[in-house]
Design a protein around this motif. Structure first.
Motif, PDB file in Angstrom:
ATOM      1  N   ILE A 411      34.470  58.124  26.120  1.00  0.00           N
ATOM      2  CA  ILE A 411      34.996  56.723  26.466  1.00  0.00           C
ATOM      3  C   ILE A 411      36.297  56.573  26.405  1.00  0.00           C
ATOM      4  CG2 ILE A 411      34.849  54.367  25.373  1.00  0.00           C
ATOM      5  CD1 ILE A 411      32.004  54.697  24.318  1.00  0.00           C
ATOM      6  N   ILE A 412      37.092  57.254  25.296  1.00  0.00           N
ATOM      7  CA  ILE A 412      38.440  57.281  25.200  1.00  0.00           C
ATOM      8  C   ILE A 412      39.169  57.763  26.326  1.00  0.00           C
ATOM      9  CG2 ILE A 412      40.326  57.991  23.829  1.00  0.00           C
ATOM     10  CD1 ILE A 412      38.635  57.413  21.163  1.00  0.00           C
ATOM     11  N   LEU A 413      38.534  58.949  26.790  1.00  0.00           N
ATOM     12  CA  LEU A 413      39.062  59.505  27.992  1.00  0.00           C
ATOM     13  C   LEU A 413      39.195  58.615  29.248  1.00  0.00           C
ATOM     14  CD1 LEU A 413      40.461  62.295  28.846  1.00  0.00           C
ATOM     15  CD2 LEU A 413      38.231  63.042  29.350  1.00  0.00           C
ATOM     16  N   ALA A 414      38.036  58.006  29.575  1.00  0.00           N
ATOM     17  CA  ALA A 414      37.877  57.199  30.669  1.00  0.00           C
ATOM     18  C   ALA A 414      38.616  56.193  30.516  1.00  0.00           C
ATOM     19  CB  ALA A 414      36.263  57.044  30.920  1.00  0.00           C
ATOM     20  N   SER A 415      38.730  55.537  29.282  1.00  0.00           N
ATOM     21  CA  SER A 415      39.527  54.466  29.417  1.00  0.00           C
ATOM     22  C   SER A 415      41.080  54.712  29.450  1.00  0.00           C
ATOM     23  CB  SER A 415      39.586  53.790  27.874  1.00  0.00           C
ATOM     24  OG  SER A 415      38.222  53.583  27.589  1.00  0.00           O
ATOM     25  N   ALA A 416      41.387  55.938  28.949  1.00  0.00           N
ATOM     26  CA  ALA A 416      42.930  56.231  29.443  1.00  0.00           C
ATOM     27  C   ALA A 416      42.989  56.479  30.852  1.00  0.00           C
ATOM     28  CB  ALA A 416      43.122  57.619  28.477  1.00  0.00           C
ATOM     29  N   ILE A 417      42.257  57.315  31.593  1.00  0.00           N
ATOM     30  CA  ILE A 417      42.635  57.265  32.867  1.00  0.00           C
ATOM     31  C   ILE A 417      42.415  55.950  33.577  1.00  0.00           C
ATOM     32  CG2 ILE A 417      41.504  58.632  34.948  1.00  0.00           C
ATOM     33  CD1 ILE A 417      40.262  60.728  33.137  1.00  0.00           C
ATOM     34  N   THR A 418      41.459  55.142  33.393  1.00  0.00           N
ATOM     35  CA  THR A 418      41.499  53.887  33.865  1.00  0.00           C
ATOM     36  C   THR A 418      42.821  53.239  33.863  1.00  0.00           C
ATOM     37  OG1 THR A 418      39.322  53.743  33.382  1.00  0.00           O
ATOM     38  CG2 THR A 418      40.237  51.721  34.142  1.00  0.00           C
ATOM     39  N   LEU A 419      43.370  53.147  32.621  1.00  0.00           N
ATOM     40  CA  LEU A 419      44.514  52.636  32.396  1.00  0.00           C
ATOM     41  C   LEU A 419      45.568  53.415  33.084  1.00  0.00           C
ATOM     42  CD1 LEU A 419      46.018  50.536  30.692  1.00  0.00           C
ATOM     43  CD2 LEU A 419      46.583  52.172  29.029  1.00  0.00           C
ATOM     44  N   TRP A 420      45.802  54.744  33.212  1.00  0.00           N
ATOM     45  CA  TRP A 420      46.848  55.117  34.077  1.00  0.00           C
ATOM     46  C   TRP A 420      46.527  54.894  35.621  1.00  0.00           C
ATOM     47  CZ3 TRP A 420      50.039  59.482  33.128  1.00  0.00           C
ATOM     48  CH2 TRP A 420      50.649  60.034  34.244  1.00  0.00           C
ATOM     49  N   VAL A 421      45.224  54.868  35.884  1.00  0.00           N
ATOM     50  CA  VAL A 421      45.026  54.474  37.473  1.00  0.00           C
ATOM     51  C   VAL A 421      45.543  53.174  37.602  1.00  0.00           C
ATOM     52  CG1 VAL A 421      43.256  53.950  39.037  1.00  0.00           C
ATOM     53  CG2 VAL A 421      43.425  56.297  37.928  1.00  0.00           C
ATOM     54  N   LEU A 422      45.362  52.197  36.935  1.00  0.00           N
ATOM     55  CA  LEU A 422      45.581  50.725  37.243  1.00  0.00           C
ATOM     56  C   LEU A 422      46.958  50.634  36.961  1.00  0.00           C
ATOM     57  CD1 LEU A 422      42.580  48.952  35.677  1.00  0.00           C
ATOM     58  CD2 LEU A 422      43.058  49.087  38.046  1.00  0.00           C
ATOM     59  N   ALA A 423      47.767  51.278  36.069  1.00  0.00           N
ATOM     60  CA  ALA A 423      49.029  51.161  35.745  1.00  0.00           C
ATOM     61  C   ALA A 423      49.865  51.512  36.880  1.00  0.00           C
ATOM     62  CB  ALA A 423      49.537  51.611  34.422  1.00  0.00           C
ATOM     63  N   GLY A 424      49.518  52.742  37.621  1.00  0.00           N
ATOM     64  CA  GLY A 424      50.035  53.044  38.753  1.00  0.00           C
ATOM     65  C   GLY A 424      49.655  52.305  40.114  1.00  0.00           C
ATOM     66  N   LEU A 425      48.488  51.695  40.004  1.00  0.00           N
ATOM     67  CA  LEU A 425      48.367  50.978  41.219  1.00  0.00           C
ATOM     68  C   LEU A 425      49.396  49.772  41.127  1.00  0.00           C
ATOM     69  CD1 LEU A 425      46.446  50.201  43.657  1.00  0.00           C
ATOM     70  CD2 LEU A 425      45.082  48.993  41.858  1.00  0.00           C
ATOM     71  N   VAL A 426      49.434  48.948  39.894  1.00  0.00           N
ATOM     72  CA  VAL A 426      49.909  47.733  39.857  1.00  0.00           C
ATOM     73  C   VAL A 426      51.485  48.430  40.023  1.00  0.00           C
ATOM     74  CG1 VAL A 426      50.748  45.795  38.028  1.00  0.00           C
ATOM     75  CG2 VAL A 426      48.236  46.495  38.354  1.00  0.00           C
ATOM     76  N   SER A 427      52.184  48.998  39.501  1.00  0.00           N
ATOM     77  CA  SER A 427      53.359  49.357  39.507  1.00  0.00           C
ATOM     78  C   SER A 427      53.894  49.707  40.997  1.00  0.00           C
ATOM     79  CB  SER A 427      53.728  50.348  38.626  1.00  0.00           C
ATOM     80  OG  SER A 427      53.152  51.341  38.841  1.00  0.00           O
ATOM     81  N   LYS A 428      53.029  50.419  41.536  1.00  0.00           N
ATOM     82  CA  LYS A 428      53.316  50.487  43.125  1.00  0.00           C
ATOM     83  C   LYS A 428      53.257  49.249  43.923  1.00  0.00           C
ATOM     84  CE  LYS A 428      53.667  53.037  46.982  1.00  0.00           C
ATOM     85  NZ  LYS A 428      54.125  52.044  47.847  1.00  0.00           N
ATOM     86  N   ILE A 429      52.421  48.490  43.561  1.00  0.00           N
ATOM     87  CA  ILE A 429      52.476  47.279  44.484  1.00  0.00           C
ATOM     88  C   ILE A 429      53.285  46.278  44.126  1.00  0.00           C
ATOM     89  CG2 ILE A 429      50.636  45.255  44.865  1.00  0.00           C
ATOM     90  CD1 ILE A 429      48.458  46.716  44.549  1.00  0.00           C
ATOM     91  N   LEU A 430      53.838  46.139  43.023  1.00  0.00           N
ATOM     92  CA  LEU A 430      54.650  45.251  42.480  1.00  0.00           C
ATOM     93  C   LEU A 430      56.088  45.640  42.933  1.00  0.00           C
ATOM     94  CD1 LEU A 430      52.363  43.415  41.257  1.00  0.00           C
ATOM     95  CD2 LEU A 430      53.446  43.201  39.338  1.00  0.00           C
ATOM     96  N   TRP A 431      56.355  47.005  42.419  1.00  0.00           N
ATOM     97  CA  TRP A 431      57.836  47.199  42.351  1.00  0.00           C
ATOM     98  C   TRP A 431      58.124  48.632  43.296  1.00  0.00           C
ATOM     99  CZ3 TRP A 431      55.334  46.639  37.247  1.00  0.00           C
ATOM    100  CH2 TRP A 431      55.734  45.437  36.679  1.00  0.00           C
ATOM    101  N   GLY A 432      57.018  49.076  43.767  1.00  0.00           N
ATOM    102  CA  GLY A 432      57.396  50.098  44.554  1.00  0.00           C
ATOM    103  C   GLY A 432      57.835  49.949  45.804  1.00  0.00           C
ATOM    104  N   GLN A 433      58.168  50.970  46.589  1.00  0.00           N
ATOM    105  CA  GLN A 433      58.818  51.144  48.084  1.00  0.00           C
ATOM    106  C   GLN A 433      57.734  51.214  48.976  1.00  0.00           C
ATOM    107  OE1 GLN A 433      61.901  50.435  48.544  1.00  0.00           O
ATOM    108  NE2 GLN A 433      63.046  51.568  46.946  1.00  0.00           N
ATOM    109  N   LYS A 434      57.798  50.206  50.292  1.00  0.00           N
ATOM    110  CA  LYS A 434      56.797  50.394  50.839  1.00  0.00           C
ATOM    111  C   LYS A 434      57.133  51.573  51.917  1.00  0.00           C
ATOM    112  CE  LYS A 434      57.275  45.875  51.746  1.00  0.00           C
ATOM    113  NZ  LYS A 434      56.792  44.407  52.232  1.00  0.00           N
ATOM    114  N   GLU A 435      56.288  52.592  52.303  1.00  0.00           N
ATOM    115  CA  GLU A 435      56.437  53.629  53.065  1.00  0.00           C
ATOM    116  C   GLU A 435      56.679  53.296  54.601  1.00  0.00           C
ATOM    117  OE1 GLU A 435      54.054  56.871  51.700  1.00  0.00           O
ATOM    118  OE2 GLU A 435      54.417  56.509  49.628  1.00  0.00           O
ATOM    119  N   HIS A 436      55.667  52.346  54.960  1.00  0.00           N
ATOM    120  CA  HIS A 436      55.714  52.273  56.339  1.00  0.00           C
ATOM    121  C   HIS A 436      56.357  50.997  56.865  1.00  0.00           C
ATOM    122  CE1 HIS A 436      52.109  54.879  56.813  1.00  0.00           C
ATOM    123  NE2 HIS A 436      52.710  54.853  55.227  1.00  0.00           N
TER     124      HIS A 436
END
Lengths: 502, 117
Positions: A411-436
């Motif tokens: 449970i702890i491992l899956a929660s950690a990976i979920t947090l990682w994935v969602l944090a990466g997604l949100v930071s890319k969408i909000l503050w990242g550079q558009k590649e195309h």
């Protein structure tokens, strides 16, 4: 309170679907009727929940044929919570679909199909007879087959072939289980079956039937070795349909687990260990699958698989706290995943793509929408004080107390990976550079909408977020409620009494 | 009679699953159909076969004689046949449409074509 009003959750979507079909050539009217019907359903389910919130169970025999020969419809705490959550999710999706679904889909029967899907869902949550449960499952899957192929794009058809095949296989396995169960015990009523199995003891044949049901519901719920259809099928239709599926359809499989495996089968050590290992594998492998996805919807689909593992771990623990955690997490997950998919739909309308690489810089363009996106991601990732945190805490505590340390680690491992994935997604969408090369801001579908329609799209997501946040903030009364649900599930005596005394 | 039925159910299930694992779309749908038929026959078998008796008890019967057919498996089979018929009709049209779009009957090639976009 008339006894027959238990059938309202079945009547309202049926009548709405028929009205939508009569108004086949007026999609605008269908959009309004669907929304109105969903809001009426929310009010009805709140009113119905009020009568079982103290722990009573509401049973009605169809046609006044007495149990166990007639077909029972049972409304207990779990059914109530699920019907209420389904109605809230369907209202949000109706609002979003009313504004965002393209006219080619709307004019080919999206809204009647949506209402038929809801009909099947409410019927399944009310079923007190195992063959009736099978029939409602079939209503659900046939509506979902058509919804997933509506529009006919190439990727939709490929995903649909896998989805159709595996769901039909699940139906056949479920039917075989019912056949052997009926041949062995002679009855189809869940309460009567529960009594008979408790009296006769659980021999090898009953265990075999249990495994058949485990596999059938597992295909629908997308647990570990049976989940491969989900990441291929859910990303293909438009975002609203993915939201409906992701929030409502896999959860019916978990509801079937909760109902059948608490009432009918006493879990012996083997089945419990099997469930625990499958839960761990589902959680971890689903989360790892989300790590490298570039398509937002595929990422969320893998997260759905992972979080089904959380639900299964609560069932595997087979204790009061375990079932409480599972039931609480089920409600949170329905609301959370739907809001995430609706967010991807909104992003598609804003940026024109589902690919993460095409997104970026949303915090500058739309600061207020970005806040909601961050909130949605936080609730799904399970950060306190939002709603994902409390049921996970209950599950972690219970698995630790029971000595299932592998489950706690999972449970702890899956929660950690979920947090990682969602944090990466949100930071890319909000503050990242558009590649195309980017679409100009004024060109998107979203920008061309009137402000009231933009507000409507946002309102659907915000309403789900409000529900989700209040699930987190009102922890104490909700914990009491789900403890009551859990004790109703674990000690089926009150259920059996309520059904068989009619 | 029951042994014969069990063997034929086993054959239907085996054939259905074998065909579902093939690479061709058409064999896939035939496998699904066979599997559905096997499940229906299973309900029939497990509902205690009686020869030539209707599922009705006579109005003048004073005690339960073992001379009626069980009506519940008949209802279950009818429902299951109708449901699987509807699902199979949809699946056949889906496969026909998928064939039109990807121009191949082979599931592996379909996967490759989808990934290439």
């Amino acid at each position: 309170m008339q006894a027959n009003t238990i059938f309202l959750p079945i009547l309202v979507p049926m009548v709405t679907a028929v009205i939508c079909m009569i108004a086949w050539y007026k999609p605008k009217f269908q959009r309004w009727i669907s929304l109105a019907s969903s809001i009426i359903m929310v009010l009805i389910s709140l009113w119905m929940l009020n009568s079982v919130i103290g722990g009573s169970i509401w049973t009605v025999q169809a046609g006044h044929w007495s149990a166990p020969y007639g077909i029972s419809f049972v409304y207990d705490g779990l059914s109530g919570a699920l019907i209420l959550t389904t109605s809230i999710v369907s209202a949000a999706c109706s609002l979003f679909a009313g504004l965002a679904i393209r006219s080619n889909r709307a004019s080919f029967g999206f809204f009647p199909l949506f209402q038929f899907l809801l009909l099947g869902l409410y019927g399944a949550y009310l079923a007190g007879d195992i063959f009736n449960l099978y029939v409602w499952f079939e209503v659900i899957i046939i509506s979902s087959f058509v919804l997933i192929t509506l529009g006919g794009e190439k990727s939709q058809l490929a995903g649909a072939v896998k989805y159709v095949t595996l769901n039909m296989l699940a139906s056949v396995i479920f039917l075989s289980g019912i056949a052997v169960l009926f041949g062995t015990l002679g009855t189809l009523n869940l309460a009567d079956l529960s009594e008979k199995i408790a009296n006769l003891g659980q021999d090898n044949l009953i265990n075999t039937i249990g495994v058949l049901f485990f596999v059938a519901f597992g295909i629908k719920a997308a647990i570990f070795p049976l989940y491969f259809w989900l990441p291929d099928a859910y990303p293909t239709p438009p975002a609203v349909i993915s939201a409906i599926f992701g929030g409502l359809l896999t959860k019916v499989g978990i509801y079937a687990y909760l109902r059948v495996f608490s009432l009918l089968f006493i879990q012996d050590h083997f089945i419990q260990q099997l469930m625990m290992y499958i839960a761990i594998l589902t959680m971890v492998i689903g989360a790892i699958g989300a790590l490298r996805q570039q398509d937002m919807r595929k990422l969320i689909s893998f997260l759905i698989v992972s979080h089904i593992g959380f639900l299964l771990s609560g069932i595997a623990l087979h204790s009061k706290e375990g079932y409480t955690g599972s039931a609480y997490y089920l409600i949170h997950d329905m609301v959370g995943k739907t809001s995430l998919f609706l967010v991807t739909g909104l992003l598609f309308k804003i940026r024109g793509s589902f690919d993460i690489r095409d997104h970026g810089n949303l915090a500058n363009d739309y600061p207020r929408i970005s806040i909601f996106i961050v909130l949605a991601a936080l609730t799904v990732a399970g950060t306190p004080p939002f709603s994902g945190f409390w049921p996970k805490l209950i599950l972690i505590k219970e698995s630790w107390v029971q000595g299932a340390y592998h489950l706690t680690t999972g449970i702890i491992l899956a929660s950690a990976i979920t947090l990682w994935v969602l944090a990466g997604l949100v930071s890319k969408i909000l503050w990242g550079q558009k590649e195309h090369p980017e679409m100009k801001m004024g060109d998107s579908f979203f920008e061309k909408l009137k402000p009231i329609r933009k507000a409507g799209l946002l309102l659907s997501i915000i309403s789900l977020l409000i529900v989700s946040i209040s699930l987190g903030f009102f922890y104490q009364p909700l914990y009491q409620f789900f403890s009551m649900v859990s004790s109703q599930l674990l000690e089926p005596y009150s259920y059996i009494q309520s059904v068989l005394s009619k | 009679m029951e042994v014969l039925l069990s063997l034929s159910i086993a054959l239907l299930y085996a054939a259905g699953i074998f065909l579902m694992l093939r690479r061709s779309l058409v064999r896939l749908i035939i496998g699904i159909i066979l599997l559905g038929n096997g499940a229906n026959l299973l309900i029939f078998l497990l509902g205690r076969i009686t020869k030539g008796k209707p599922p009705i008890i006579g109005a003048d019967a004073e005690f339960m004689m073992d001379s009626y057919a069980d009506p519940i498996p008949q209802a279950l089979i009818l429902t299951a046949i109708v449901i699987s018929f509807g699902l199979q009709a949809f699946a056949i049209i889906l496969i026909k449409r998928a064939y039109r779009v990807v121009k191949t009957d082979d599931l592996d090639e379909m996967q490759v074509k989808i990934e290439q976009r």
